[in-house]
Design an enzyme around this catalytic site. Structure first.
Site, PDB file in Angstrom:
ATOM      1  CG  ASP B  28      -2.080  -0.848   1.180  1.00  0.00           C
ATOM      2  OD1 ASP B  28      -2.248  -1.525   0.159  1.00  0.00           O
ATOM      3  OD2 ASP B  28      -2.876  -0.858   2.148  1.00  0.00           O
ATOM      4  CE  LYS B  85      -7.168  -1.169  -0.269  1.00  0.00           C
ATOM      5  NZ  LYS B  85      -7.107  -2.628  -0.285  1.00  0.00           N
ATOM      6  N   GLY B 157      -5.517  -2.874   8.474  1.00  0.00           N
ATOM      7  CA  GLY B 157      -5.204  -1.697   9.271  1.00  0.00           C
ATOM      8  C   GLY B 157      -4.956  -1.975  10.739  1.00  0.00           C
ATOM      9  CB  SER B 240      -1.322  -0.044   7.948  1.00  0.00           C
ATOM     10  OG  SER B 240      -2.626  -0.096   7.396  1.00  0.00           O
TER      11      SER B 240
END
Lengths: 187, 306
Positions: B28, B85, B157, B240
Site C-alpha cells: 500500500d 481500490k 489496518g 499499513s
C-alpha cells in the site's frame, strides 16, 4: 537431467508444471549454489526489478556466469533479465543476449493480449502480459518466433528469450524446443 | 484465440497478471515517494491509496476510491503494476479506475460499501479484479462474479495477523475437505458454501482455487509473511505495516524501506528460517498495531461483503 526454474518470484510454478509434463526433473532455484546442480535454467515471468533485488550482488554474479555456460530460457521478465540493454527505465541485465528490450512496451494491463504469432514458421498462440518488446537485435541473434513484424522470441547459442508466456498456453512446443536445446545443444 | 489489437476481457490475461505476482509483496502506498521506495525495495506491485487502512480506521468517515490525481502520480512513478481500490458494488468507481488505466482493481471491504446486495459484475471489465474472502464460499462467489485473484481478508489496518491466519486456514481446510468427497456429495457442499456447483467441482478436482490466492489484512513483519505463505497463501499484501508507525504517523522512510526489503525476502524464502532470522534481525520495531480481540464486530472491516 535436472532443469532449474528460478523461483524467487513470478509464475515459476507454471513453468515447473509444463516441464514436468514433458518429463523433465525440475528444481526450484532460490539459492545461488543450486545453479551448480542443473543442466539448464528457466527464468520465468514476474517483475524484473524484484528479481534483481532478490538476486543481490552475489546471486547476480553467479547467475551471470551460469547463463554464459548453460542453456537458459527467459520469458517476459526473464527475457528482460537476459538482455544486455534494458529501457523504460534503464536497468542492468545479465548480458547473455545482445538485444535492447523495452519494458512494458505495449502499455499497461488493459493492453495485454492473446495473439497468434509464428514459431519456426508455424502458427502458435502467444500470451502477452504487460510485455516488453525487443527493439534491437545484435549480430548473431537469431529470431525464432515473430508476432506481426516484431521478433518475440530470439536465440543466440544456448540462450533463448521470449517476450510472451508459453507457460500460460496449452501448447508445449516451445518448452520442448528448450528441452531439446538442453539435451542436444543445438537444433 | 483472438488476434485482437484492442482490449480483451480474457480470464487468462486477468489471472495471468496475478500469476506474475506470485511469491511477491504488494504494498500500500499513498504518495509517489512511497511508491518509489516500495519499488526499490522489491515490491511486485503497489496499491495506490489516499489513506492506508490504519488511517481510515483511525479517522472514520466514508472511505471512497482515491483521488485519480494521486493514483496518476503513483502510476507515473512506478514501473511495476499499480492497483487501486473501489468500493464494494461501486461499478462507476471501477469504470473510472479502468479508464485511468490501473493494472488491477481491488473491490475492497476497506472502503465503505456502496451496495448492500451486489458486488461489481467484474466480467464486464477489461481490467482484472481482486476481491477479499473469509471462507471458500465467499471466494467462489467472487470468482463467479469475475474476480481474477482472491486475497484472504484478515483485518486490514490492525497489524494483527490473527484473522489473516484464520481466513487462510479456513479456505485451505474447506478446499481439502472437498478433495476427499464423492461426486454426489458436492451438490450439497455447493449449497452449504452458497457457491456455484461448477466452481465447487473444480476445487474438488484441483484442491485449489481456479485463480491465485493471496493473503492480506494485518501482515506487519517478515515472520507474518512467512506464516501466511507456509499456510498456503501464494503472495502477500502489506498495507499499513510498511509505511505506518501507528495509525496516524508515518514511519521514517529509511526504516520503512528496510522493513519492505525484509518482507520481500521473507515472501521468497518463506520456508527458510535461516533467511527469516537474518532479515528479522535487521529490523527496528514494527507498527504498533491494534489487537483484533479488542475490536467489536461493528468496527471490523472484514464483515463487509458477503
Amino acid at each position: 537431467m535436472k532443469i532449474g526454474v528460478l523461483a524467487l518470484q513470478g509464475d515459476f510454478d507454471a513453468h515447473r508444471k509444463r516441464l514436468e509434463e514433458l518429463g523433465a526433473e525440475v528444481v526450484l532455484v532460490k539459492k545461488p549454489e543450486q545453479l551448480d546442480d542443473i543442466a539448464g535454467l528457466v527464468i520465468p515471468g514476474g517483475e524484473s526489478s524484484t528479481f534483481l533485488n532478490l538476486l543481490g550482488k552475489e546471486g547476480f554474479a553467479k547467475l551471470k556466469g551460469f547463463v554464459r555456460m548453460k542453456p537458459t530460457f527467459g520469458t517476459c521478465a526473464g527475457a528482460i533479465l537476459l538482455a544486455n540493454e534494458v529501457e523504460n527505465p534503464k536497468q542492468v541485465g545479465l548480458g547473455a543476449l545482445d538485444i535492447t528490450i523495452r519494458r512494458n512496451a505495449y502499455g499497461r494491463q488493459v493492453d495485454s493480449s492473446i495473439r497468434e504469432g509464428q514459431f519456426l514458421h508455424d502458427p502458435i498462440e502467444m500470451v502477452f502480459i504487460r510485455a516488453p518488446k525487443i527493439e534491437r537485435l545484435g549480430k548473431d541473434v537469431e529470431v525464432v518466433a515473430t508476432e506481426g513484424r516484431d521478433p518475440v522470441m530470439v536465440r543466440k547459442g544456448n540462450t533463448l528469450a521470449a517476450t510472451f508466456h508459453p507457460e500460460l498456453s496449452d501448447d508445449s512446443r516451445i518448452h520442448q524446443y528448450f528441452l531439446d536445446l538442453v539435451t542436444n545443444g543445438k537444433h | 484465440m483472438s488476434k485482437n489489437n484492442g482490449h480483451s476481457t480474457s480470464p487468462r490475461l486477468k489471472t495471468g497478471l496475478a500469476e506474475m505476482l506470485k511469491g511477491g509483496v504488494i504494498m500500500d502506498v499513498t504518495t509517489a515517494q512511497q511508491a518509489e521506495i516500495a519499488q526499490k525495495a522489491g515490491a511486485v506491485a503497489v496499491m495506490a491509496l489516499e489513506r492506508v487502512p490504519a488511517q481510515i480506521r483511525a479517522e472514520g468517515g466514508v472511505a471512497r476510491m482515491a483521488s485519480p490525481k494521486i493514483i496518476r502520480e503513483i502510476m507515473a512513478t512506478a514501473d511495476i503494476p499499480v492497483m487501486a481500490k473501489c468500493r464494494i458494488g461501486h461499478f462507476a468507481e471501477a469504470q473510472i479506475l479502468q479508464e485511468l488505466g490501473v493494472d488491477y482493481i481491488d473491490e475492497s471491504e476497506v472502503l465503505t460499501p456502496a451496495d448492500e446486495a451486489h458486488h461489481v459484475d467484474k466480467h464486464a471489465f477489461t481490467v482484472p479484479f481482486v476481491c477479499g474472502a473469509r471462507n471458500l464460499g465467499e471466494a467462489l462467489r467472487r470468482i463467479a462474479e469475475g474476480a481474477a485473484m482472491i486475497r484472504t481478508k484478515g483485518e486490514a489496518g490492525t497489524g494483527d495477523v490473527v484473522h489473516a491466519v484464520k481466513h487462510i486456514r479456513q479456505i485451505v481446510q474447506e478446499m481439502k475437505i472437498l478433495t476427499v468427497l464423492g461426486e454426489e456429495e458436492l451438490y450439497a457442499k455447493a449449497k452449504e458454501h452458497q457457491a456455484p456447483y461448477e466452481l465447487v467441482r473444480i476445487v474438488a478436482r484441483d484442491g485449489k482455487l481456479p485463480v491465485p490466492n493471496f493473503s492480506a489484512g494485518g501482515i506487519a513483519t517478515p515472520a507474518d509473511a512467512s506464516l501466511v505463505m507456509q499456510l498456503g497463501a501464494e503472495a502477500v499484501f502489506v498495507g499499513s505495516g510498511i509505511f505506518m508507525k501507528n495509525s496516524t504517523e508515518f514511519a521514517d522512510p529509511v526504516e520503512a524501506e528496510k522493513r519492505a526489503r525484509a518482507i520481500v525476502k521473507a515472501a521468497t524464502h518463506f520456508n527458510d528460517p535461516k533467511v527469516l532470522l537474518e532479515v528479522s534481525e535487521d529490523l527496528v520495531g514494527a507498527m504498533k498495531g491494534l489487537a483484533i480481540s479488542g475490536l467489536d464486530e461493528a468496527h471490523m472491516l472484514q464483515t463487509r461483503g458477503w
